[in-house]
Design an enzyme around this catalytic site. Sequence first.
Site, PDB file in Angstrom:
ATOM      1  N   THR A  48       1.003  -0.896  -0.095  1.00  0.00           N
ATOM      2  CA  THR A  48       0.099  -0.097  -0.093  1.00  0.00           C
ATOM      3  C   THR A  48       0.785   1.217  -0.278  1.00  0.00           C
ATOM      4  OG1 THR A  48      -1.494  -1.253   0.535  1.00  0.00           O
ATOM      5  CG2 THR A  48      -1.921   1.357   1.097  1.00  0.00           C
ATOM      6  N   THR A  49       1.802   0.953   0.561  1.00  0.00           N
ATOM      7  CA  THR A  49       3.164   2.658   0.639  1.00  0.00           C
ATOM      8  C   THR A  49       3.521   2.593  -0.812  1.00  0.00           C
ATOM      9  OG1 THR A  49       3.173   2.051   3.037  1.00  0.00           O
ATOM     10  CG2 THR A  49       4.608   3.560   2.801  1.00  0.00           C
ATOM     11  N   TYR A 111     -13.230  -3.723  -2.973  1.00  0.00           N
ATOM     12  CA  TYR A 111     -13.954  -2.796  -4.309  1.00  0.00           C
ATOM     13  C   TYR A 111     -15.073  -3.806  -4.249  1.00  0.00           C
ATOM     14  CZ  TYR A 111     -16.812  -0.144  -7.384  1.00  0.00           C
ATOM     15  OH  TYR A 111     -17.765   0.299  -7.649  1.00  0.00           O
ATOM     16  N   TYR A 137      -2.955  -9.806   4.403  1.00  0.00           N
ATOM     17  CA  TYR A 137      -3.285  -8.379   5.324  1.00  0.00           C
ATOM     18  C   TYR A 137      -4.660  -8.241   5.156  1.00  0.00           C
ATOM     19  CZ  TYR A 137      -1.836  -3.495   4.583  1.00  0.00           C
ATOM     20  OH  TYR A 137      -1.968  -2.009   4.740  1.00  0.00           O
ATOM     21  N   ARG A 142      -9.341   0.555   4.344  1.00  0.00           N
ATOM     22  CA  ARG A 142      -9.409   0.570   2.588  1.00  0.00           C
ATOM     23  C   ARG A 142      -9.926  -0.421   2.070  1.00  0.00           C
ATOM     24  NH1 ARG A 142      -4.760   3.777   0.746  1.00  0.00           N
ATOM     25  NH2 ARG A 142      -2.808   3.791   3.079  1.00  0.00           N
ATOM     26  N   LYS A 165      -0.925  -9.380   9.035  1.00  0.00           N
ATOM     27  CA  LYS A 165      -0.236  -8.014   8.233  1.00  0.00           C
ATOM     28  C   LYS A 165      -1.665  -8.062   9.288  1.00  0.00           C
ATOM     29  CE  LYS A 165       1.105  -4.126   6.761  1.00  0.00           C
ATOM     30  NZ  LYS A 165       1.211  -3.077   5.785  1.00  0.00           N
ATOM     31  N   ILE A 207       5.305  -4.207   9.885  1.00  0.00           N
ATOM     32  CA  ILE A 207       5.511  -3.825   9.012  1.00  0.00           C
ATOM     33  C   ILE A 207       4.718  -2.797   8.866  1.00  0.00           C
ATOM     34  CG2 ILE A 207       4.845  -4.229   7.160  1.00  0.00           C
ATOM     35  CD1 ILE A 207       4.160  -7.385   6.870  1.00  0.00           C
TER      36      ILE A 207
END
Length: 297
Positions: A48-49, A111, A137, A142, A165, A207
């Site tokens: 994501t980052t 989504y 994850y 999000r 995560k 993380i």
Amino acid sequence: MKTPVFTGTCTALITPFLPSGAIDYETFARQIDRQLEFGVDALCVCGTTGESATLTTEEHVKLVDYCVAHVAGQCKILAGSGSNSTETALYLCQHAQESGADALLLVTPYYNKTTQSGLVHHYEYLADQTDLPIILYNVPSRTGLSFTAETYQILSQHPRINGIKEASGNFSLLVETMAYCGDELNIWSGNDDQTLPMLALGAKGLISVVSNLVPEPMAELTHSFFRGDWEEAKELQLSYLPLMQALFFQVNPIPIKAAMAALGLDSGVLRPPLWKMDKGPRRELMETLRAFDLLSE
């Protein structure tokens, strides 16, 4: 009992983009070298980052290839390979395995989402098609979708599903999952500000977003805990809390890129729709950097 992919701190790397929009691989290499110099235990590429949602498939696979080749075994590499399409995720997983990555980081489908049964089928299908360990994850803020502890328990029975995560911030889910899964599912904190409480419950590390900026103290936070120095771990967690909070004044990775640029660390531009920080949050971020003696101006 499953051996964790890594123990300690993993940096979720940003992706530096040139003004032209291309990936700046020279800057990316310097970022990697800096992380290795300060002793992180693993690196996550295309997470994501790293603005993975705006990477083309070609860019994604090339970035994983580059990271693995540049690190050359100096630490573990987690390749972000998740997608809201199971077949796209499979392609990314298979490529990451071919590249030499150590593990796969697979975000929940976003989504279109799915049901809990759909999650089980999605992850078991991917796990059956790869030889690499998988880290699930969970970041419902999000994706709009969270695992349940019951789903974690089912998935923990697959030999290649190594852990989670956890970035939900839901400690009830965390405790319930640990009670259900025990040593069959490793857990890593996905939120810098919750690292020590999660370690105390049995998490294997962090993380981190913040370690892009300050890798040494974020690595030491987990290292001090694991060598039994709880007081130092507590001091690091609490003293760096304002910086952890400031780097989330706006959506990640907008603040971390702004902070790195302010410190003269190449971070590149953001890819739209991400945009530069608004004036108010940016001013607060700069004040925080000064308070930590990171910014002298």
